[in-house]
Design an enzyme around this catalytic site. Structure first.
Site, mmCIF file in Angstrom:
data_model
loop_
_atom_site.group_PDB
_atom_site.id
_atom_site.type_symbol
_atom_site.label_atom_id
_atom_site.label_comp_id
_atom_site.label_asym_id
_atom_site.label_seq_id
_atom_site.Cartn_x
_atom_site.Cartn_y
_atom_site.Cartn_z
ATOM 1 N N TYR A 194 0.835 -1.216 0.000
ATOM 2 C CA TYR A 194 0.000 0.000 0.000
ATOM 3 C C TYR A 194 0.866 1.260 0.000
ATOM 4 O O TYR A 194 0.666 2.183 -0.789
ATOM 5 C CB TYR A 194 -0.908 0.050 1.246
ATOM 6 C CG TYR A 194 -2.176 -0.783 1.181
ATOM 7 C CD1 TYR A 194 -2.307 -1.841 0.300
ATOM 8 C CD2 TYR A 194 -3.251 -0.500 2.017
ATOM 9 C CE1 TYR A 194 -3.469 -2.605 0.259
ATOM 10 C CE2 TYR A 194 -4.422 -1.247 1.985
ATOM 11 C CZ TYR A 194 -4.525 -2.303 1.109
ATOM 12 O OH TYR A 194 -5.680 -3.044 1.077
ATOM 13 N N GLU A 284 -9.670 5.153 7.344
ATOM 14 C CA GLU A 284 -9.605 3.766 6.856
ATOM 15 C C GLU A 284 -10.079 2.787 7.930
ATOM 16 O O GLU A 284 -9.545 1.713 8.096
ATOM 17 C CB GLU A 284 -8.200 3.399 6.366
ATOM 18 C CG GLU A 284 -8.223 2.265 5.341
ATOM 19 C CD GLU A 284 -6.858 1.912 4.768
ATOM 20 O OE1 GLU A 284 -5.850 2.360 5.305
ATOM 21 O OE2 GLU A 284 -6.827 1.178 3.771
ATOM 22 N N ARG A 290 -6.070 -2.616 13.412
ATOM 23 C CA ARG A 290 -7.334 -2.672 14.168
ATOM 24 C C ARG A 290 -7.166 -2.542 15.675
ATOM 25 O O ARG A 290 -8.134 -2.509 16.407
ATOM 26 C CB ARG A 290 -8.058 -3.977 13.850
ATOM 27 C CG ARG A 290 -8.355 -4.086 12.358
ATOM 28 C CD ARG A 290 -9.354 -5.169 12.057
ATOM 29 N NE ARG A 290 -9.587 -5.225 10.613
ATOM 30 C CZ ARG A 290 -10.597 -5.834 10.055
ATOM 31 N NH1 ARG A 290 -11.486 -6.467 10.790
ATOM 32 N NH2 ARG A 290 -10.730 -5.834 8.741
HETATM 33 ZN ZN LIG Z 1 -8.036 1.694 1.929
#
Ligand SMILES: [Zn+2]
Length: 335
Positions: A194, A284, A290
């Site tokens: 990413y 996001e 998380r």
């Molecule tokens: Zn994303």
């Protein structure tokens, strides 16, 4: 209003995975004739999947509206062919449409595109038109690397992408530059693929005259722009050496960064370096990270909390960041 420009349906009911599993099983069977298949998910399952996740976090964190798209790592454009990708994208986009219909004040839709390695992006035009014109979507996620970590597609500034950009301009929708799962073991999906892609997209934009050809084309580079804000001096210097425009002029109306940066020093760097007109609030959530940060006691992806604690930010800038810039970049957002 506080608009979170970056949310994915990472908590979709298990019926979506069941559809995908049967699609993938079909790919392994040489006798299988591809069909769209069906998605078995009830409205109650959708409600349940959101109430204790995205909706709960919206309420707890004090955000209002999430620009919502299918799970990015689930796009997996490298699997199967263009038909596989089309069927999967249509189901995922229809599911997002159902979410936004059930919770029209909480979510507004952005679509996944049926990209496939080696297939020109013009094959995505029809699905983009369907989502925008028929379902009220306001943008799309464009994968600069449908091969999943092998980078076999031309750069985003190549004319290869132009027919798709023409449609984006015509519909007046932006794209978030967003890769999907990595199938290259060198690159962890959310930790390196990413961030690499965000940085790569920026450097591609810097080196070509894409925005002379498309003055109203708009991209959001997620995850705070990858490594770009931290290395702003490098990019300014490269632009200078290459006789390119100043970065602020180059990105002004066309390139935007979100605030999906998961610690306060990173957010402060972003806000100090990148022009305030080019930053959109994003978290996001529920997404890449998380857990709860033991150093703060709060969720890493509670990015509003970091921005709230930046004391030197003016009221006007805060408003741009939380709402105004998103409305400029996503003019189809009418709420
Ligand atoms: Zn994303």
């Amino acid at each position: 209003m506080i608009i979170d420009c970056h949310g994915h349906y990472t908590t979709a009911p298990k019926g979506l995975q069941a559809f995908r599993d049967s699609q993938l099983a079909g790919l392994k069977d040489p006798k299988h004739v591809p069909s769209k298949g069906t998605l078995k998910i009830t409205d109650d399952e959708i409600r349940e999947s959101l109430e204790n996740a995205q909706l709960k976090f919206q309420r707890e964190r004090g955000t209002d509206l999430t620009i919502f798209s299918p799970r990015a790592s689930g796009m997996a454009h490298h699997i199967g062919d263009a038909t596989t990708s089309l069927h999967c994208s249509q189901h995922c986009n229809d599911l997002i449409h159902r979410v936004c219909s059930l919770y029209p004040e909480n979510f507004v839709a952005v679509c996944q595109l049926p990209q496939s390695p080696g297939v020109p992006p013009s094959n995505c035009i029809q699905e983009l038109e369907r989502c925008v014109n028929e379902l009220g979507f306001i943008g799309c996620n464009l994968n600069p690397d449908p091969s999943g970590g092998h980078w076999t597609a031309p750069p985003l500034t190549d004319k290869y992408w132009y027919p798709f950009y023409e449609k984006m301009v015509e519909l007046d929708v932006p794209a978030m530059v967003h890769v999907s799962a990595s199938c290259n073991p060198n690159f962890h999906t959310t930790g390196s693929h990413y961030i690499n892609a965000d940085t790569t997209a920026f450097m591609q934009f810097l080196t070509a005259d894409l925005f002379k050809d498309f003055p109203t084309l708009r991209f959001i580079i997620p995850h705070g722009g990858g490594g770009v804000p931290y290395h702003w001096g490098r990019y300014r210097g490269l632009a200078q050496d290459m006789n390119r425009p100043l970065l602020v002029d180059l990105i002004r109306n066309n390139v935007f960064f979100d605030t999906c940066v998961y610690h306060l020093p990173g957010i402060e760097l972003l806000l100090k370096i990148v022009p305030m007109d080019n930053i959109l609030f994003g978290s996001e959530m529920v997404g890449a990270v998380r857990g709860i940060d033991p150093e703060t006691g709060f969720y890493f992806d509670d990015t509003k909390r970091y921005i709230d604690s930046v004391t030197w930010l003016s009221g006007g800038d805060r408003k741009k960041l939380f709402e105004g810039n998103a409305r400029r970049v996503y003019p189809r957002l009418k709420l």
